[in-house]
Design a protein around this motif. Structure first.
Motif, mmCIF file in Angstrom:
data_model
loop_
_atom_site.group_PDB
_atom_site.id
_atom_site.type_symbol
_atom_site.label_atom_id
_atom_site.label_comp_id
_atom_site.label_asym_id
_atom_site.label_seq_id
_atom_site.Cartn_x
_atom_site.Cartn_y
_atom_site.Cartn_z
ATOM 1 N N ARG A 1 -8.595 -17.526 -42.305
ATOM 2 C CA ARG A 1 -8.164 -17.948 -40.785
ATOM 3 C C ARG A 1 -8.958 -17.129 -39.483
ATOM 4 N N PRO A 2 -9.231 -18.082 -38.648
ATOM 5 C CA PRO A 2 -10.336 -17.739 -37.710
ATOM 6 C C PRO A 2 -9.554 -15.896 -36.695
ATOM 7 N N SER B 1 -14.889 -21.657 -28.965
ATOM 8 C CA SER B 1 -13.819 -21.147 -29.727
ATOM 9 C C SER B 1 -12.647 -21.005 -29.702
ATOM 10 N N ASN B 2 -11.963 -21.463 -28.385
ATOM 11 C CA ASN B 2 -10.857 -21.491 -28.734
ATOM 12 C C ASN B 2 -9.408 -23.015 -29.587
ATOM 13 N N LYS C 1 -9.742 -21.797 -33.505
ATOM 14 C CA LYS C 1 -9.037 -21.103 -33.506
ATOM 15 C C LYS C 1 -7.132 -21.993 -33.569
ATOM 16 N N ASN C 2 -7.614 -23.922 -32.643
ATOM 17 C CA ASN C 2 -6.468 -24.200 -32.894
ATOM 18 C C ASN C 2 -7.157 -25.531 -33.584
#
Length: 536
Positions: free
Chosen positions: A69-70, A153-154, A157-158
């Motif tokens: 998981r990030p 980065s976002n 994460k998704n």
């Protein structure tokens, strides 16, 4: 028969190892690929844990989750914490400071409030993870790559793939490979792909056409970064499928925030105007064997001004100044400018200036700023503002512009804007061009300055320029064939031409004391006054 059917099945590419195989075998192959990746990760992690704990196994006998998981994005505070325990010299090693301190969260992004401030459309889309295709246009160091880094980065994460390519090194085949893999990800896993192209203006028109159908159908979300005007450097078809985000130079206030954040993360103490030690005391200063490092608040303000809105230049200038002082190994026992005693390495305004060598002037001889500055110079001279004219001339010359280019533009200005109001202006411009050609830079800068001031102070007249424009309009708008030259205006060097009437009835003006009544325009244009724009 079963084997031949598998051979006839369409081939697909594995998103993990990129090998091609029949679509009927993809599921079994993916299971093996993912298991192999997981085993490799477990072995690597187990080896690191054994080194850290003296050969012990994983805590509780449990391996890591796959895929991992990030973690949360790194904030400036967490970046500073990660740098604790290292000496200042170690913190400055490796990657440039501008890359080390690049923020990962939108809340830590500094500047560009006009497009990324609260309640703006783009910020709302980014926070909702609805990323449209974008073209980020702005000068160097304004935050284009940082914004793409935050989006990466976002998106990771998704669960969205983020692929980065640079147009300075990538080829068309590299783009096709990324798009092919994005198609497989979308078809097999319903996974989106964001493709970031740095310096997208370096791709030619045919290379840019590669993106068109895939951006149109949503196979990839394209984010391009460019320092050039996309109206000229990006295909209009691709431009219509993307939203252009214009980023401005960072303000001095934003630059100071970025610099102070970097100073805090490095553990450098700042000496403020109140003659007190401010800033962080952690990091390199926590090491008793390493002397503390101080920097003047005035030095930070000066650096923020000199970098001309370029955060990369500011951070690299700070890094260079600190490294130079650490290498010199000099300590200041008395900070005379602050009136307080400090033991350690002291960085002053002069050290910052020495690191930059000169103020950072944004100018691109082949780009948008080139045309902006020459336009500003032309309009300032036309408006008779000698101070502004000298300023824009200096901006161009100090930025590395070819002085002969400026001189050629002055020759044009002499006839276009001054004209018959001061016919000597053209002589001045040609002489300035010749002088620049003879002696070159930097000696010729005063020649151009003299010519620019002369033109700014000279009276202006566009009489000739307007009249010639009217003549060109007359020729373009003429219906049918152009009228022939009147016979009496033609030379007649042969007997045949004289017999045909060439030169017949022409009056040689110097032979007459009184004005000669004679028509010089074709009869179709008789009475035409191009200076007034109408017939008499």
């Amino acid at each position: 028969m079963e084997g031949s059917g598998a051979q006839d099945a369409p081939l697909v590419s594995c998103p993990v190892c990129l090998c091609e195989l029949p679509a009927t075998h993809i599921n079994a192959h993916l299971d093996g690929c993912l298991q192999e990746q997981e085993n490799a990760a477990l072995r690597a992690l187990g080896g690191r844990q054994q080194q850290q704990r003296g050969g012990g196994g994983a805590e509780g006998g449990q391996g890591p989750r796959w895929p991992p998981r990030p973690g949360p994005p790194a904030s400036p505070e967490s970046q500073a914490a990660a740098l604790r325990g290292e000496t200042l010299a170690q913190k400055l090693e490796g990657k440039p400071l501008a890359d080390k301190l690049r923020p990962d969260a939108l809340g830590d992004y500094v500047g560009q409030d006009q497009v990324l401030g609260e309640q703006t459309l783009l910020r709302s889309l980014l926070e909702a993870h609805e990323i449209p295709s974008l073209i980020l246009w702005g000068p160097p160091g304004c935050g284009k790559t940082t914004l793409a880094h935050i989006i990466a980065s976002n998106s990771k994460k998704n669960g969205t793939r983020f692929v980065t390519l640079s147009a300075t090194s990538a080829k068309t085949n590299d783009v096709r490979d990324v798009i092919k893999q994005a198609e497989n990800e979308k078809r097999l896993f319903k996974r989106k792909t964001i493709l970031f192209i740095d310096e997208i203006h370096r791709f030619n028109k045919s290379q840019q056409d590669t993106f068109l159908p895939h951006v149109e159908c949503g196979t990839v979300t394209l984010i391009g970064a460019t320092t050039e005007n996309p109206s000229f450097q990006v295909n209009s078809a691709l431009l219509s499928r993307c939203r252009v985000i214009v980023l401005e130079k960072l303000s001095v206030e934003a630059m100071e925030v970025i610099l102070k954040r970097a100073i805090k993360s490095l553990g450098i103490r700042m000496l403020g105007q109140d003659k007190q030690h401010t800033g962080s005391a952690n990091g390199s200063n926590s090491k008793s064997s390493e002397p503390p490092v101080y920097i003047e608040e005035k030095a930070v303000s000066t650096l923020a001004f000199l970098c001309d809105g370029d955060a990369r230049t500011a951070l690299n200038g700070l890094q260079l100044a600190v490294q130079a002082r650490l290498t010199a190994g000099q300590t200041s026992h008395q900070a005379s400018t602050q009136g307080c005693s400090v033991d350690g390495v002291f960085i002053t305004e002069d050290h910052v200036k020495e690191g930059l060598q000169r103020s950072h002037i944004l100018y691109d001889r082949a780009g948008e700023e080139h045309y902006n500055c020459i336009s500003a110079l032309h309009k300032s001279m036309r408006g008779s503002d000698e101070n502004a004219s000298l300023y824009w001339l200096a901006r161009m010359l100090e930025g590395g512009e070819d002085p002969l280019y400026v001189a050629r533009r002055l020759v044009r200005f002499a006839s276009e804007d001054i004209g018959m109001a001061d016919p000597l202006a053209l002589t001045q411009a040609v002489a300035a061009y010749q002088g620049c050609h003879f002696i070159g830079m930097p000696e010729c800068e005063v020649i151009l300055a003299q010519c620019v001031v002369y033109f700014a102070r000279a009276p202006k007249s566009i009489e000739v320029y307007s009249a010639y424009s009217n003549v060109k309009a007359c020729l373009r708008n003429h219906q049918g064939p152009l009228p022939p030259v009147p016979l009496h205006l033609r030379n007649a060097p042969t007997r045949l031409m004289k017999d045909l009437g060439y030169g017949k009835g022409y009056k040689y003006n110097p032979m007459y004391k009184e004005p000669v009544e004679q028509e010089y325009l074709p009869k179709e244009l008789k009475g035409m006054d191009f200076f007034k724009g109408n017939k008499m």
